[in-house]
Each structure stands twice: as structure tokens, then as C-alpha cells.
Design an enzyme around this catalytic site. Sequence first.
Site, PDB file in Angstrom:
ATOM      1  N   SER A 151      14.624  39.709  10.091  1.00 28.85           N
ATOM      2  CA  SER A 151      13.506  40.508   9.574  1.00 28.85           C
ATOM      3  C   SER A 151      13.673  41.934  10.079  1.00 28.85           C
ATOM      4  O   SER A 151      14.293  42.152  11.129  1.00 28.85           O
ATOM      5  CB  SER A 151      12.181  39.953  10.120  1.00 28.85           C
ATOM      6  OG  SER A 151      11.128  40.881   9.934  1.00 28.85           O
ATOM      7  N   TYR A 164       7.240  37.311  17.293  1.00 31.14           N
ATOM      8  CA  TYR A 164       8.000  37.235  16.033  1.00 31.14           C
ATOM      9  C   TYR A 164       9.154  38.238  16.040  1.00 31.14           C
ATOM     10  O   TYR A 164      10.311  37.880  15.780  1.00 31.14           O
ATOM     11  CB  TYR A 164       7.052  37.517  14.854  1.00 31.14           C
ATOM     12  CG  TYR A 164       7.724  37.523  13.502  1.00 31.14           C
ATOM     13  CD1 TYR A 164       7.984  36.337  12.821  1.00 31.14           C
ATOM     14  CD2 TYR A 164       8.098  38.719  12.887  1.00 31.14           C
ATOM     15  CE1 TYR A 164       8.597  36.337  11.571  1.00 31.14           C
ATOM     16  CE2 TYR A 164       8.708  38.729  11.654  1.00 31.14           C
ATOM     17  CZ  TYR A 164       8.955  37.539  10.995  1.00 31.14           C
ATOM     18  OH  TYR A 164       9.562  37.553   9.770  1.00 31.14           O
TER      19      TYR A 164
HETATM   20  P1  NAD Z   1       6.931  31.149   3.602  1.00 33.36           P
HETATM   21  O1  NAD Z   1       5.829  30.829   4.552  1.00 33.36           O
HETATM   22  O2  NAD Z   1       6.610  31.342   2.156  1.00 33.36           O
HETATM   23  O3  NAD Z   1       8.082  30.059   3.702  1.00 33.36           O
HETATM   24  C1  NAD Z   1       8.513  29.524   4.927  1.00 33.36           C
HETATM   25  C2  NAD Z   1       8.889  28.065   4.715  1.00 33.36           C
HETATM   26  O4  NAD Z   1       9.421  27.575   5.954  1.00 33.36           O
HETATM   27  C3  NAD Z   1       7.696  27.173   4.352  1.00 33.36           C
HETATM   28  O5  NAD Z   1       7.996  26.391   3.210  1.00 33.36           O
HETATM   29  C4  NAD Z   1       7.492  26.316   5.599  1.00 33.36           C
HETATM   30  O6  NAD Z   1       7.002  25.017   5.310  1.00 33.36           O
HETATM   31  C5  NAD Z   1       8.892  26.271   6.175  1.00 33.36           C
HETATM   32  N1  NAD Z   1       8.895  25.986   7.611  1.00 33.36           N
HETATM   33  C6  NAD Z   1       8.074  26.497   8.562  1.00 33.36           C
HETATM   34  N2  NAD Z   1       8.366  25.965   9.760  1.00 33.36           N
HETATM   35  C7  NAD Z   1       9.382  25.099   9.569  1.00 33.36           C
HETATM   36  C8  NAD Z   1      10.115  24.238  10.426  1.00 33.36           C
HETATM   37  N3  NAD Z   1       9.827  24.137  11.742  1.00 33.36           N
HETATM   38  N4  NAD Z   1      11.107  23.491   9.904  1.00 33.36           N
HETATM   39  C9  NAD Z   1      11.385  23.551   8.580  1.00 33.36           C
HETATM   40  N5  NAD Z   1      10.725  24.342   7.709  1.00 33.36           N
HETATM   41  C10 NAD Z   1       9.723  25.103   8.205  1.00 33.36           C
HETATM   42  O7  NAD Z   1       7.588  32.477   4.195  1.00 33.36           O
HETATM   43  P2  NAD Z   1       8.779  33.421   3.681  1.00 33.36           P
HETATM   44  O8  NAD Z   1       8.230  34.788   3.637  1.00 33.36           O
HETATM   45  O9  NAD Z   1       9.461  32.861   2.505  1.00 33.36           O
HETATM   46  O10 NAD Z   1       9.708  33.345   4.978  1.00 33.36           O
HETATM   47  C11 NAD Z   1      11.050  32.913   4.948  1.00 33.36           C
HETATM   48  C12 NAD Z   1      11.791  33.629   6.047  1.00 33.36           C
HETATM   49  O11 NAD Z   1      11.782  35.037   5.775  1.00 33.36           O
HETATM   50  C13 NAD Z   1      11.175  33.460   7.442  1.00 33.36           C
HETATM   51  O12 NAD Z   1      12.205  33.292   8.398  1.00 33.36           O
HETATM   52  C14 NAD Z   1      10.459  34.784   7.665  1.00 33.36           C
HETATM   53  O13 NAD Z   1      10.308  35.092   9.028  1.00 33.36           O
HETATM   54  C15 NAD Z   1      11.399  35.726   6.949  1.00 33.36           C
HETATM   55  N6  NAD Z   1      10.815  37.017   6.592  1.00 33.36           N
HETATM   56  C16 NAD Z   1       9.773  37.094   5.720  1.00 33.36           C
HETATM   57  C17 NAD Z   1       9.248  38.338   5.408  1.00 33.36           C
HETATM   58  C18 NAD Z   1       8.091  38.492   4.455  1.00 33.36           C
HETATM   59  O14 NAD Z   1       7.514  39.598   4.391  1.00 33.36           O
HETATM   60  N7  NAD Z   1       7.710  37.484   3.699  1.00 33.36           N
HETATM   61  C19 NAD Z   1       9.791  39.509   5.978  1.00 33.36           C
HETATM   62  C20 NAD Z   1      10.853  39.372   6.846  1.00 33.36           C
HETATM   63  C21 NAD Z   1      11.368  38.129   7.143  1.00 33.36           C
END
Ligand code: NAD
Length: 260
Positions: A151, A164
Site C-alpha cells: 500500500s 497498517y
Molecule cells: P477488501 O476488504 O475488499 O478485500 C479484502 C479481502 O481479504 C476480503 O474478501 C476478506 O475476507 C479477505 N481477508 C481478510 N482477512 C483475511 C485472512 N486472514 N485470510 C484470508 N482472507 C482474508 O479490501 P481490498 O481493498 O480489496 O484490499 C485488498 C488488499 O489491498 C489489502 O491487502 C489492502 O491492504 C490493500 N490495499 C487496499 C487499498 C484500498 O484503498 N482499498 C489501498 C492500498 C492497499
Amino acid sequence: MYPVQIPTFDCAGKTAVITGAGSGIGQAAAMLFAAYGANVIVADISEAAAEKTAEVIRRNGGRVHVISVDISQSAQVDRLITETVDHFGGVDIFVANAGIGGAVLPLLEQTENEFMNVISVNLKGTFLCAKAAANQMIHQGRGGRIVITASIGAFEGGGHHGPYGASKGALVTLVRTMGREWAEYGITVNAVCPGLTATAINQGLLEDKALAESLLDKIPMHRMAQPEEIASAMLYLATDAAAFITGTTLIVDGGATTGG
Ligand code: NAD
């Protein structure tokens, strides 16, 4: 015919495991890899969410299998790999994407439990996944691609997301070590660093219009990413087009980290 090798994004015959594929960025990645011909393992802690992603892939003629996994549990991560091998015969691409946001609080109010929870999923869980995938790839002897979702929080700090940001910063560092140590096996390891992306993890933020507007003001493109815009960077890093890229980080943030 141009006298250059034309890279292809084709994933036909490859097996791609994507964690956190029940929602958001992981879901978009699962669909994109399937559209490019990969056999896809939709892995998520929520089997119901994973099933929904898989259903879309099945409907479009893709080859897909759901595995429920909590990435913070090493036995479950090991089972993820063995079940993938049983089902599709191997692992070629592993997208370690699952992650959690944790409590949005100043560090002085973050509890030990909350801190450890974020580190346990985002850092330890991602390490366990990458290590298990690499061991399987080394055993197969034909290399592989590992893509990790970090991120821009890795670089920025602040924003009351201390644990985070720390977990994601550690992933950016870990990717460098993994890239260096596993190059001899033909495995590349890279991180994608998304900026603000329109997914469930930002649900609360999206509902707070004033906060959302102030965050968008910091992004030169003045919008959030769509999940598929992050997924396409993952696809690039997972294919032959990126064969000589390892141990590095691709920022996909609409210019948010350019300063100013
Ligand atoms: P999201 O919440 O839509 O999806 C995350 C998924 O991970 C969910 O389906 C959840 O059930 C699953 N999950 C959570 N804990 C878990 C575990 N212990 N084991 C297996 N699965 C698990 O979020 P997203 O935005 O799609 O996030 C995906 C990745 O992108 C994450 O690593 C997040 O930190 C990163 N990210 C997101 C953003 C943003 O703005 N959305 C920005 C930077 C980084």
C-alpha cells in the site's frame, strides 16, 4: 515482423492463487487472471464471498476452485497449497493480496491486540503465503511469480493507520529480500502499492463525504482507483512482460505520492 520479442499477458495453462479474492482488488484480480486464461484459486477467509467471485468466473467459462483460508494460520496456508496442487497440479502465480485495515486510531490509543492482529494478517500471513508458494515453485522447478499487495501507506505513515502502514512498509522491505533470495529459482517477487481504491475496506471512509473529499484533494487525478486498475498491474507483474523485474514495488496511486 518486428525483430523484438513481443511480451504476452496470456496465462493459459498457468495456475494463479489469489488470496482475498472474495472482495475488492483480489476479486478483480481473480476475474482478470481467469479472463487471461489462468486456472484460478479463489482463496478467502469468507467462503461465501469467495463463492460469489468463483460463480462469475464459472459463468464466463473460466476454470476456478474455491479454498477457504485464514492466511494468518500456517497450517491453513500449507493446506491452501496442497489443495491447489491436488486440484490444478501446481502453482505458477501467487497473488498474496488479503489484508485488513485495522483500527483507525492515533498510535497512543492502539492496543497491543489490535496491533498484533494487523501484523498477524498483513505481515505474518503474507510471509507465510509467499514462503509456502515459493517452496512449491522451487519443488516444481519451473520458476514462478509472486505478487504482494502492499500500500502507499508503506511510505506515508500518518492518517491514524499506524499498525497498517507499518505492516505494509515491512512488506515492501520483505519483497526486496524475497526477490533477491529466490531469483536463483526463477521466481520473481514484487509488490503492488495501491493508493485509495474503491473497495469494502474503505466503506466507512466512502460514507464520510467530507473525509473522502479531503483525501481526493491529495490525489492529482482526483479520484479513487477502481479495483481492476490495481489488478492490471498485478497481471503485468505476473507475466513474461515483467520477467526481469524482481524485488521491487509498483505504485498505482493516481500520483498521490508525488508530493506537493
Ligand atoms: P477488501 O476488504 O475488499 O478485500 C479484502 C479481502 O481479504 C476480503 O474478501 C476478506 O475476507 C479477505 N481477508 C481478510 N482477512 C483475511 C485472512 N486472514 N485470510 C484470508 N482472507 C482474508 O479490501 P481490498 O481493498 O480489496 O484490499 C485488498 C488488499 O489491498 C489489502 O491487502 C489492502 O491492504 C490493500 N490495499 C487496499 C487499498 C484500498 O484503498 N482499498 C489501498 C492500498 C492497499
